[in-house]
Motif scaffolding. Structure first.
Motif: not given
Length: 543
Positions: A58, A92, A111, A279
């Motif tokens: 992230d 993600t 993350s 994320d």
């Protein structure tokens, strides 16, 4: 290729939580700490020859350094290729999509989700399997077991890879491909939603505001909402990725997304407002002076799914985490489809989706998603709402209120008490458990306790059992209080108190949630003794 075998000593605190291992950056910066955990991941896997690993994160502090280490360890442990997002960036849900689209062996996502970032804040790492979803408990348990006895890790002697440029680097037969972190995901979204209708909605003068919170969805929002849908540049807030998230807390809720809330409740409020987290897997949905709870958002998307092209043929089923309100259960009953109640943690939805049992799923912690990936997906949820607004011509508030008229309202709120000393948090849980035998039948004001339990779950696909998933106090009227300790923090404990009451009374449906739940909040304090045992008179965050 020269491979070093480095002697190390095990750490005792590398147990993955609901979303991998999360610690302070300085913990991960200890000699061998990151390497031990990564080697423990690899040691639990049977890695086929020339397998490909998806890798990214992230953009938080320590992300780039960790990626360079993991590339070298992947090469040393038999991977033939690493697929990494440009600048090390991958949301993600985008990482889950890449694993599935390119059929990579799995992926490592760096993350700590919605936790703050920076030298003094949080970092995290988790492994996703080849289905694109978080590793199930049998794998994370094996990783933890290995981490407690590890004595060495392997590291290839390779130069650092330039992550800033898209392209392929070959190092002694080992391949690192840096890819556009945005385009694959944007194309997936365009294939699922009616972008033409959303563009017309915006062109007709409707306004949106999206807050990326200086986190990973910034580049995705610019491409999808800006370039492909035509949203104006000034409607996209905080879209530059920052290693410390602009000094903020990248959790899209009414407390930490304060700047967006001011816009949504301001004099010139847009028709639609939304935020995503660190994320990119969480979302908050707002209308003009109106907040949509994540539980209601899941239920409303399910009820109207056929208006979205990807779900025009209907849903196979729905699933929700146990603390999430029962609003989606009522939709499932009307649609005649299955509804599953699982523990908190997206990994529990993976088996259901892989088995074709559910299409949509969600958690009350601002997470909603579908079987297009195996993670919750913040921008997907935003596009669901934009598609529904464009298809119906309704406002956010009118969509929700009409939903309540049809299905009733599960009045719902979550109270978070963050950073509670662990012994105090455990004392609260122990106090409630000590009353399991005596609480049923007791009367607290207008509430009569029916049953109490500690939620457990048997996976209907593989038969695995998960226990200790949260304390439930269920009342005779159908209301409930759920109390559990969160596994996503890095300091002390977070006590989450979930409050839910169902009403079909139109007058009660108009009330503010905190007002409607006031008596239930008092009852929860009487039973849990939380204020007395922790000294906390007010929650840190109310959602």
């Amino acid at each position: 290729m020269s491979i070093q075998t480095v002697a190390t000593q095990a750490f005792s605190d590398q147990k993955p939580g609901t979303s991998g291992l999360r610690k302070k950056v300085r913990v991960f910066q200890q000699p061998h700490y990151l390497q031990n955990f990564v080697q423990s991941i690899f040691d639990t896997l049977e890695i086929p020859a020339n397998a490909t690993l998806t890798l990214g994160g992230d953009g938080r502090y320590f992300n780039k350094e960790a990626i360079q280490v993991i590339i070298k360890m992947a090469a040393a442990n038999g991977f033939g290729k690493v697929l990494v997002g440009q600048h090390g960036i991958l949301s993600t849900p985008a990482a889950s999509h890449l694993i599935r689209k390119y059929q990579t062996f799995g992926g490592i996502i760096l993350s700590a989700s919605h936790n703050p970032g920076g030298p003094d804040d949080d970092f995290g790492i988790k492994y996703n399997t080849s289905n694109g979803g978080p590793a199930p408990e049998k794998i994370t348990d094996a990783i933890f077991a290995n981490s407690k006895q590890i004595s060495q890790y392997k590291l290839a002697d390779l130069p650092e890879v330039d992550l800033s440029s898209i392209g392929v680097t070959t190092l002694d037969g080992f391949v690192v491909e840096v890819i556009d972190a945005v385009s694959d995901y944007a194309e997936l979204m365009e294939s699922m939603f009616d972008f033409a209708a959303i563009k017309r909605w915006l062109a007709a003068g409707h306004r949106l505001t999206f807050d990326a919170m200086h986190a990973v969805t910034g580049p995705y929002a610019k491409e999808i909402l800006g370039n492909r849908l035509g949203a104006s540049a000034d409607s996209l807030m905080n879209c530059e990725v920052s290693e410390n998230f602009g000094g903020g807390h990248p959790d899209p809720n009414l407390t930490y997304a304060e700047d967006l809330v001011k816009v949504a409740y301001g004099a010139q409020a847009p028709d639609f407002a939304a935020a995503s987290d660190g994320d990119g897997d969480r979302n908050m949905i707002l209308g003009n002076h109106f907040f949509v709870t994540p539980s209601d958002s899941l239920a409303l998307i399910a009820a109207n799914a056929k208006l979205i092209p990807a779900y025009a043929q209907g849903l196979s089923g729905v699933a929700r985490s146990m603390p999430t309100s029962g609003a989606v259960d009522r939709v499932a009953a009307k649609l005649g489809i299955a509804c599953y109640e699982t523990p908190t943690g997206w990994k529990f939805f993976g088996n259901l989706m892989d088995a074709g049992r559910v299409t949509l799923c969600g958690e009350e912690s601002f997470g909603t998603g579908s079987d297009h990936v195996r993670e919750k997906d913040g921008l997907w949820a935003v596009l669901c709402w934009l598609n529904l607004l464009a298809a119906t011509g309704e406002s956010v508030e009118s969509l929700v209120r009409k939903h309540w008229q049809t299905y009733g309202r599960n009045v719902y709120s979550r109270h978070d008490y963050e950073g509670v000393p662990t012994e105090q948090a455990n004392a609260v849980m122990a106090h409630i458990k000590a009353q399991f035998a005596s609480l049923p039948g007791q009367v607290f004001g207008s509430y009569t306790v029916n049953t109490v339990d500690d939620f457990s779950y048997t996976d209907p696909v593989d038969g695995s059992v998960s226990t200790g998933q949260g304390l439930r106090i269920l009342f005779a009227c159908g209301s409930r209080v759920v109390i559990r300790l969160s596994g996503t923090g890095t300091e002390g404990a977070t006590i989450r108190v979930y409050l839910e009451a169902f009403t079909q009374d139109p007058a009660q449906q108009q009330l503010d949630a905190q007002e409607a739940l006031a008596e239930l909040i008092t009852v929860s304090h009487q039973i849990s003794q939380l204020p007395q045992l922790t000294g906390r008179q007010q929650p840190t965050v109310i959602t």
